[in-house]
Design an enzyme around this catalytic site. Sequence first.
Site, PDB file in Angstrom:
ATOM      1  N   ASP A 110      71.373 -80.024  73.013  1.00 45.35           N
ATOM      2  CA  ASP A 110      71.295 -79.245  71.639  1.00 45.35           C
ATOM      3  C   ASP A 110      71.805 -77.679  71.991  1.00 45.35           C
ATOM      4  O   ASP A 110      71.994 -77.156  70.912  1.00 45.35           O
ATOM      5  CB  ASP A 110      70.020 -79.601  70.953  1.00 45.35           C
ATOM      6  CG  ASP A 110      70.026 -80.947  70.512  1.00 45.35           C
ATOM      7  OD1 ASP A 110      70.716 -81.714  70.740  1.00 45.35           O
ATOM      8  OD2 ASP A 110      68.549 -81.303  70.732  1.00 45.35           O
ATOM      9  N   GLY A 123      89.880 -78.029  66.683  1.00 52.46           N
ATOM     10  CA  GLY A 123      90.831 -77.375  65.757  1.00 52.46           C
ATOM     11  C   GLY A 123      90.248 -78.174  64.528  1.00 52.46           C
ATOM     12  O   GLY A 123      91.325 -78.330  63.607  1.00 52.46           O
ATOM     13  N   LEU A 178      76.778 -92.049  71.987  1.00 54.62           N
ATOM     14  CA  LEU A 178      77.786 -91.789  72.871  1.00 54.62           C
ATOM     15  C   LEU A 178      78.112 -90.428  73.495  1.00 54.62           C
ATOM     16  O   LEU A 178      78.550 -90.069  74.684  1.00 54.62           O
ATOM     17  CB  LEU A 178      79.031 -92.442  72.368  1.00 54.62           C
ATOM     18  CG  LEU A 178      80.343 -91.668  71.367  1.00 54.62           C
ATOM     19  CD1 LEU A 178      80.764 -90.522  71.952  1.00 54.62           C
ATOM     20  CD2 LEU A 178      81.137 -92.806  70.886  1.00 54.62           C
ATOM     21  N   GLN A 179      77.701 -89.249  72.519  1.00 59.72           N
ATOM     22  CA  GLN A 179      77.993 -87.959  72.982  1.00 59.72           C
ATOM     23  C   GLN A 179      76.872 -87.622  74.008  1.00 59.72           C
ATOM     24  O   GLN A 179      77.086 -86.637  74.580  1.00 59.72           O
ATOM     25  CB  GLN A 179      77.254 -87.165  71.716  1.00 59.72           C
ATOM     26  CG  GLN A 179      78.089 -87.241  70.430  1.00 59.72           C
ATOM     27  CD  GLN A 179      77.285 -86.531  69.117  1.00 59.72           C
ATOM     28  OE1 GLN A 179      77.166 -85.453  69.101  1.00 59.72           O
ATOM     29  NE2 GLN A 179      76.541 -87.557  68.424  1.00 59.72           N
TER      30      GLN A 179
HETATM   31  O1  F6P Z   1      67.502 -83.593  71.506  1.00 59.76           O
HETATM   32  C1  F6P Z   1      68.625 -84.490  71.964  1.00 59.76           C
HETATM   33  C2  F6P Z   1      68.869 -85.294  71.006  1.00 59.76           C
HETATM   34  O2  F6P Z   1      70.271 -85.978  71.308  1.00 59.76           O
HETATM   35  C3  F6P Z   1      69.181 -84.742  69.500  1.00 59.76           C
HETATM   36  O3  F6P Z   1      70.548 -84.071  69.518  1.00 59.76           O
HETATM   37  C4  F6P Z   1      68.756 -86.064  68.618  1.00 59.76           C
HETATM   38  O4  F6P Z   1      68.417 -85.488  67.359  1.00 59.76           O
HETATM   39  C5  F6P Z   1      67.984 -86.739  69.250  1.00 59.76           C
HETATM   40  O5  F6P Z   1      67.990 -86.190  70.528  1.00 59.76           O
HETATM   41  C6  F6P Z   1      68.033 -88.169  69.280  1.00 59.76           C
HETATM   42  O6  F6P Z   1      67.128 -88.546  69.981  1.00 59.76           O
HETATM   43  P1  F6P Z   1      66.825 -90.442  70.366  1.00 59.76           P
HETATM   44  O7  F6P Z   1      67.793 -90.718  71.697  1.00 59.76           O
HETATM   45  O8  F6P Z   1      65.544 -90.597  70.526  1.00 59.76           O
HETATM   46  O9  F6P Z   1      67.501 -90.978  69.051  1.00 59.76           O
END
Ligand code: F6P
Length: 325
Positions: A131, A189, A256-257
């Site tokens: 984040d 972009g 996947l991010q």
């Molecule tokens: O804090 C990292 C994060 O990937 C956030 O971007 C997201 O809101 C949260 O964790 C998702 O958490 P979980 O994997 O518990 O669903």
Amino acid sequence: MRKISTIGILTSGGDAPGMNAAIRAVTRAGIANGFRIMAVYRGYEGLINDEIKEFTTEDVSNIIQRGGTILKTARSREFETQEGRQKAYENMQKRGIDALVVIGGNGSLTGARIFAQEFDVPCIGLPGTIDNDLNGTDSTIGYDTTLNTIMECVDKIRDTATSHERIFFVEVMGRDAGFLAQNSAIAAGAEAAIIPEDNTGADQLEHFIGRGIRKSKSSSIVLVSESPKCGAMYYAERVRKEYPEYDVRVSILGHLQRGGSPSAGDRILASRLGCGAIQAFLEGQRNIMIGIKNDEVVYVPFTNAIKSDKSVKKELIDNLAVLSI
Ligand code: F6P
């Protein structure tokens, strides 16, 4: 102050690419400087349940390129209670662990701060979260890799957006922060980013449509920060109702991010931060997060690191607006 000879290490909260590189760096730099390193599994849960094992340099071989965390991770409810923290402290004493390195995000470093205060345990935090919402460091472990992943996904989505002349709302993570949405929009972009930090009071959808983007372009991509109420689905629904002439689709990138092999940037960041943590212990530092600011390692008191006021630069918002005409 009690001399530190054994350091515990754990990862906590959401996994982030580069956490393994940080584990490797802390372990190797620690052993090189004469410390014993104790690996704690499943974050604070493992400290409470005594899931602890001594690490050698070989235990961290061949992990720098791997995503996730070999130590596993968790969001521990029990550690939020005094009883839970008491159990964790007792296990540390039983195992002879004098100090702790915690790799994690906001919640994890908040836990470390409370624990350090309550039991007078030297704790050092490493910013580990995709984040990028921790203060005092230019970047957090995992952020750069995730930006690259999002950019690659948007590059692919663009093929369909262009071919079908659609508006795509692509929802990305970030919890309450818009760094991922804003910067991936610039990198890919995209036409716009809808982020929580935009506090102009303007309706971000109207603003985007009102800029007349559809007059000069037949397709658009809008990056949207995740949000329980107004994520990508919310904006797509509104377009369907308010601008029915547009063909709209949504892509929610989800977890996947967070996966995949860390970028060079994240591996180097994690390696520097891990070595920095050991150096900080050698200097008698405690209860700080290690960060990197302007390419220098810095020590950030926990209270500053976890303040929730790191904001997306206005310059980036302006740049995106100019670049997407
Ligand atoms: O804090 C990292 C994060 O990937 C956030 O971007 C997201 O809101 C949260 O964790 C998702 O958490 P979980 O994997 O518990 O669903």
